[in-house]
Structures are given as structure tokens and as C-alpha cells.
Design a protein around this motif. Structure first.
Motif, PDB file in Angstrom:
ATOM      1  N   ALA A 125     -15.982  10.563  -5.208  1.00  0.00           N
ATOM      2  CA  ALA A 125     -15.824  10.999  -3.921  1.00  0.00           C
ATOM      3  C   ALA A 125     -15.563   9.757  -3.146  1.00  0.00           C
ATOM      4  N   ILE A 126     -14.455   9.757  -2.291  1.00  0.00           N
ATOM      5  CA  ILE A 126     -13.916   8.743  -1.258  1.00  0.00           C
ATOM      6  C   ILE A 126     -14.180   9.088   0.149  1.00  0.00           C
ATOM      7  N   TRP A 127     -13.928   8.059   0.916  1.00  0.00           N
ATOM      8  CA  TRP A 127     -13.966   8.343   2.355  1.00  0.00           C
ATOM      9  C   TRP A 127     -12.704   7.376   2.916  1.00  0.00           C
ATOM     10  N   PRO A 128     -11.693   7.876   3.720  1.00  0.00           N
ATOM     11  CA  PRO A 128     -11.384   9.340   3.969  1.00  0.00           C
ATOM     12  C   PRO A 128     -11.100  10.193   2.790  1.00  0.00           C
ATOM     13  N   PRO A 129     -11.193  11.382   2.972  1.00  0.00           N
ATOM     14  CA  PRO A 129     -11.053  12.265   1.838  1.00  0.00           C
ATOM     15  C   PRO A 129      -9.643  12.102   1.262  1.00  0.00           C
ATOM     16  N   ALA A 130      -9.413  12.511  -0.005  1.00  0.00           N
ATOM     17  CA  ALA A 130      -8.063  12.286  -0.616  1.00  0.00           C
ATOM     18  C   ALA A 130      -6.972  13.286   0.031  1.00  0.00           C
ATOM     19  N   GLY A 131      -6.066  12.695   0.245  1.00  0.00           N
ATOM     20  CA  GLY A 131      -4.725  13.583   1.171  1.00  0.00           C
ATOM     21  C   GLY A 131      -4.821  13.151   2.595  1.00  0.00           C
ATOM     22  N   ILE A 132      -5.989  12.467   3.244  1.00  0.00           N
ATOM     23  CA  ILE A 132      -5.864  12.366   4.395  1.00  0.00           C
ATOM     24  C   ILE A 132      -5.164  10.861   4.914  1.00  0.00           C
ATOM     25  N   HIS A 133      -4.177  10.836   5.800  1.00  0.00           N
ATOM     26  CA  HIS A 133      -3.839   9.709   6.187  1.00  0.00           C
ATOM     27  C   HIS A 133      -4.481   9.502   7.700  1.00  0.00           C
ATOM     28  N   THR A 134      -4.499   8.160   7.871  1.00  0.00           N
ATOM     29  CA  THR A 134      -5.351   7.968   9.270  1.00  0.00           C
ATOM     30  C   THR A 134      -4.406   7.270  10.032  1.00  0.00           C
ATOM     31  N   PHE A 135      -4.825   6.989  10.916  1.00  0.00           N
ATOM     32  CA  PHE A 135      -4.105   6.090  12.140  1.00  0.00           C
ATOM     33  C   PHE A 135      -4.191   4.747  11.911  1.00  0.00           C
ATOM     34  N   ASP A 136      -3.073   3.780  12.421  1.00  0.00           N
ATOM     35  CA  ASP A 136      -2.973   2.617  12.331  1.00  0.00           C
ATOM     36  C   ASP A 136      -4.072   1.935  13.404  1.00  0.00           C
ATOM     37  N   PRO A 137      -5.182   1.233  13.068  1.00  0.00           N
ATOM     38  CA  PRO A 137      -5.741   1.085  14.360  1.00  0.00           C
ATOM     39  C   PRO A 137      -5.472  -0.035  15.079  1.00  0.00           C
ATOM     40  N   PHE A 138      -4.529  -0.911  14.672  1.00  0.00           N
ATOM     41  CA  PHE A 138      -3.716  -1.707  15.603  1.00  0.00           C
ATOM     42  C   PHE A 138      -2.274  -1.251  16.408  1.00  0.00           C
ATOM     43  N   HIS A 139      -2.176   0.054  16.477  1.00  0.00           N
ATOM     44  CA  HIS A 139      -1.192   0.723  16.837  1.00  0.00           C
ATOM     45  C   HIS A 139      -1.704   0.986  18.221  1.00  0.00           C
TER      46      HIS A 139
END
Length: 278
Positions: A125-139
Motif C-alpha cells: 500500500a502506498i499513498w497516493p495510490p499507484a498510477g496517480i500523478h499529483t500536482f506540483d505544489p510549487f506551481h
């Protein structure tokens, strides 16, 4: 019992409001709005969302109109009534805090225990789940953070200008705050359009869009609230001694600022995974 001026007089300091349809209409409109969000999420049907939003906006407009009429009638908004309005706003903001606590609770439930995500084994188990691409927090998220923090400064500037009877500073500070709120909403919409995941893409998109989406809705409400205050300020509706309507809007706006800081730190920054390409 009426006085010679035609206004009612009472032997107590409380204002007994006239019968009003707005609480009932607001309750039904709010329920329709939430149910409309559910229909959009599951069936891509927007009609109930539009009806609920229209009902909420109409309730806000007509209820505020009635309160403004009461405030301009001599003797109705006594010191005790104004104190009650303050307590009411405090309790409302407290209820909003608990509203967002529920979203953070849901997010951390899965972020700290990702094995609770359906079909995931604890060992992998990982977070965010596998396959999820998140936002760049510094954009864009960082830009929106700077916008909201600046808007908190401008609304505070407007408050101090009002206390010093500086009408020009009050109007300028309020106008800047309204524009900054609109800019935040615009960049939030751009971010959603560029999102690398969809609402139906699993538990991460669901918790992300619920938390940030409801915050965005509160930004829109706060912007409207401050825009009404700007119109009143242009008409000379506030004085250094009597301006609770503006104070309530400022409290609400600072609440929106603080919630966004928690969202930025917990979801965008701490909860970042593999960053999606810009």
C-alpha cells in the motif's frame, strides 16, 4: 406598540424578526445543491446543481437585503442584537471548521493507512495510490497560496482604514480583496482543467476534489460577501462605530485563508506523489 416616529418600541433590547421564508428556502436550496453535486459526480446531470445554486444565491441576496433594512431602522439592531449577530457568526464559522474537519479526516484516513483502500494489500500500500500523478505544489498551488495570503492582508488593511474613518483606504482594500478572490477562483479553475486525474478515478481524486472544491465554493461565497460590503462602502454604509457586516465578511475570509493553508500543506505538499508533467 409603536412610538411617535412609527417604529415599534419594546420593553426589552431584542429585535423580534418578522416571519421570513428565507430560512426554509435556504435549507431546501442547500439540500438541492449538495444532492446536485452528487448527481453531477455520478450521472453527469447538472440541472439540480443549477437549481440549488440559484436558490442559495437568491436566499443570500434577499436575506441580506432584509437584514440591511433592519440595520437601517432605528432601534432594531440594539447592542444586544449586534452581540447576538457576532455570536451567530462565530458559531457559523465553528460549524464550517467541523465541515472541513470531516474532509481532512477522510483524507488522512487513507493517507496514513493506505491499506484501507479497497483491493490494496498492506505490504504494497502506498499513498497516493499507484498510477496517480499529483500536482506540483510549487506551481499553481503556491501561486494561489500567495494570492490568498495577500488578500488576507488587503482585507485587514481595509478594516484598519475603516476604523480610522479612511473611506478611500476602505474601498481600495476591499476592491483589491475582491479581485484577488476572483483571481484565486480563476487559477483554481485552470488547475482543475489541467488535473491529471478525474473525480471518478478512485479515492484520491474523490478526497482531493471534495476538499479543494468545497474550499473553492467558500472562496466564491466569501468573494460575493466582500463584494456586497464593497457596494455598501461605496454608498457610505459603514462607520467606525457600526460595521459588523464588514467584520463578519473579514472573519469569514480569514477562515477561508487558514483552511487553504492546511489544504496546501497537507494535500498539495505533504501528500504529493509522482508529479504530473506541466
Amino acid at each position: 406598540m409603536a412610538s411617535e416616529s412609527g417604529h415599534p418600541t419594546y420593553k426589552h433590547p431584542y429585535h423580534l424578526v418578522d416571519p421570513s421564508p428565507w430560512p426554509l428556502l435556504g435549507a431546501f436550496a442547500g439540500g438541492a445543491l449538495v444532492l446536485g453535486i452528487v448527481l453531477v459526480a455520478h450521472y453527469n446531470s447538472y440541472w439540480l446543481l443549477g437549481a440549488g445554486l440559484a436558490g442559495v444565491l437568491a436566499t443570500m441576496f434577499f436575506w441580506w437585503r432584509d437584514i440591511l433594512k433592519e440595520s437601517s431602522t432605528a432601534g432594531l439592531h440594539s447592542p444586544v442584537v449586534r452581540l447576538g449577530l457576532r455570536y451567530g457568526m462565530m458559531l457559523f464559522i465553528a460549524s464550517e471548521v467541523m465541515f472541513f474537519v470531516a474532509f481532512f479526516w477522510a483524507y488522512f484516513h487513507f493517507a496514513l493507512f493506505p491499506d484501507h483502500v479497497s483491493g490494496t494489500e498492506a505490504a504494497t500500500a502506498i499513498w497516493p495510490p499507484a498510477g496517480i500523478h499529483t500536482f506540483d505544489p510549487f506551481h499553481l498551488p503556491l501561486l494561489n497560496t500567495m494570492i490568498l495570503l495577500l488578500s488576507g492582508c488587503t482585507v485587514t488593511w481595509a478594516h484598519h482604514a475603516l476604523l480610522e474613518n479612511d473611506r478611500k483606504g476602505l474601498i481600495t482594500g476591499l476592491a483589491l480583496t475582491v479581485f484577488l478572490g476572483m483571481f484565486f477562483t480563476f487559477f483554481q479553475a485552470v488547475e482543475y482543467l489541467e488535473a491529471p486525474f478525474q473525480f471518478s478515478g478512485g479515492v484520491y481524486p474523490s478526497t482531493f476534489f471534495l476538499a479543494t472544491g468545497f474550499h473553492g465554493f467558500h472562496v466564491i461565497v466569501g468573494t460575493i460577501f466582500l463584494a456586497v460590503c464593497l457596494i455598501r462602502a461605496l454608498r457610505g454604509g459603514f462607520t467606525p462605530e457600526k460595521h459588523f457586516g464588514f467584520e463578519a465578511a473579514a472573519w469569514y475570509w480569514h477562515f477561508v485563508d487558514v483552511v487553504w493553508l492546511f489544504l496546501f500543506i497537507c494535500i498539495y505538499w505533504w501528500g504529493a506523489g509522482e508529479i504530473a508533467a506541466h
